[in-house]
Design an enzyme around this catalytic site. Structure first.
Site, PDB file in Angstrom:
ATOM      1  N   ILE A   1       0.860  -1.187   0.000  1.00  0.00           N
ATOM      2  CA  ILE A   1       0.000   0.000   0.000  1.00  0.00           C
ATOM      3  C   ILE A   1       0.887   1.224   0.000  1.00  0.00           C
ATOM      4  O   ILE A   1       1.727   1.378   0.873  1.00  0.00           O
ATOM      5  CB  ILE A   1      -0.836   0.094   1.301  1.00  0.00           C
ATOM      6  CG1 ILE A   1      -1.606  -1.178   1.556  1.00  0.00           C
ATOM      7  CG2 ILE A   1      -1.781   1.288   1.231  1.00  0.00           C
ATOM      8  CD1 ILE A   1      -2.219  -1.206   2.945  1.00  0.00           C
ATOM      9  N   HIS A   2       0.702   2.106  -0.948  1.00  0.00           N
ATOM     10  CA  HIS A   2       1.511   3.325  -0.914  1.00  0.00           C
ATOM     11  C   HIS A   2       0.764   4.436  -1.631  1.00  0.00           C
ATOM     12  O   HIS A   2       0.108   4.213  -2.640  1.00  0.00           O
ATOM     13  CB  HIS A   2       2.847   3.080  -1.607  1.00  0.00           C
ATOM     14  CG  HIS A   2       2.655   2.717  -3.036  1.00  0.00           C
ATOM     15  ND1 HIS A   2       2.754   3.622  -4.047  1.00  0.00           N
ATOM     16  CD2 HIS A   2       2.264   1.565  -3.598  1.00  0.00           C
ATOM     17  CE1 HIS A   2       2.461   3.038  -5.178  1.00  0.00           C
ATOM     18  NE2 HIS A   2       2.160   1.782  -4.942  1.00  0.00           N
ATOM     19  N   GLY A   3       0.867   5.622  -1.088  1.00  0.00           N
ATOM     20  CA  GLY A   3       0.371   6.829  -1.734  1.00  0.00           C
ATOM     21  C   GLY A   3      -0.986   6.707  -2.391  1.00  0.00           C
ATOM     22  O   GLY A   3      -1.856   5.972  -1.935  1.00  0.00           O
TER      23      GLY A   3
END
Length: 161
Positions: free
Chosen positions: A16-18
């Site tokens: 999960i990122h940005g």
């Protein structure tokens, strides 16, 4: 026992990122993100960084692959699950061990030495290709796209080039 309500399983080596995490969660209407990854399950710093990206109303769980396999079927139907794994081998392992993955979004598999780039965001080696073939044989729909509004590509066609 009812199947868990898995809206989508996504491969993303960054998990999960940005914006990507948020975009998919919103698009799917998910209320629970399950990150199935042995390393992150034991790394609170990583977990906190991922939690910070997501809106407060979204719950997160960071499970090892084995724990995911052991408890996914106990999920409540109200839990609309976005399942995230780091690579295709983990996705195959979950599928082969009874996690009902019908649809697999291939988002990001970064380039490393010895891998062949098949799209701007996805590179594969022989093991990856074998794992995709197995998933295909198991009837999993394989869809390569970075964000929801992109047109998806069938990864099996890209692998044959």
């Amino acid at each position: 026992m009812a199947n868990p309500n898995i809206l989508l399983t996504r491969i993303d080596n960054r998990l999960i990122h940005g914006q990507v995490g948020v975009t998919w969660v919103n698009h799917l209407g998910a209320n629970l993100v399950v990150v199935a990854n042995d390393k992150v399950a034991e790394d609170e710093v990583q977990q906190n960084l991922m939690d910070m990206v997501l809106p407060d109303v979204i719950q997160t769980r960071f499970f090892t692959l084995q724990k995911t396999i052991d408890i996914i079927h106990k999920a409540s139907p109200k839990q609309k699950i976005f399942l995230v794994v780091r690579d295709v081998k983990d996705a195959l392992s979950l599928k082969e061990n009874g996690v009902p993955i019908e649809y697999l979004n291939i988002g990001n598999m970064h380039y490393e030495e010895g891998k062949k780039q098949i799209s701007s965001t996805v590179s594969v080696d022989k093991e990856d290709i074998e794992a995709f073939k197995k998933l295909d044989e198991l009837g999993v729909k394989l869809d390569l796209r970075g964000v929801p509004n992109e047109k998806g590509k069938n990864i099996m066609e890209l692998l044959e080039k």
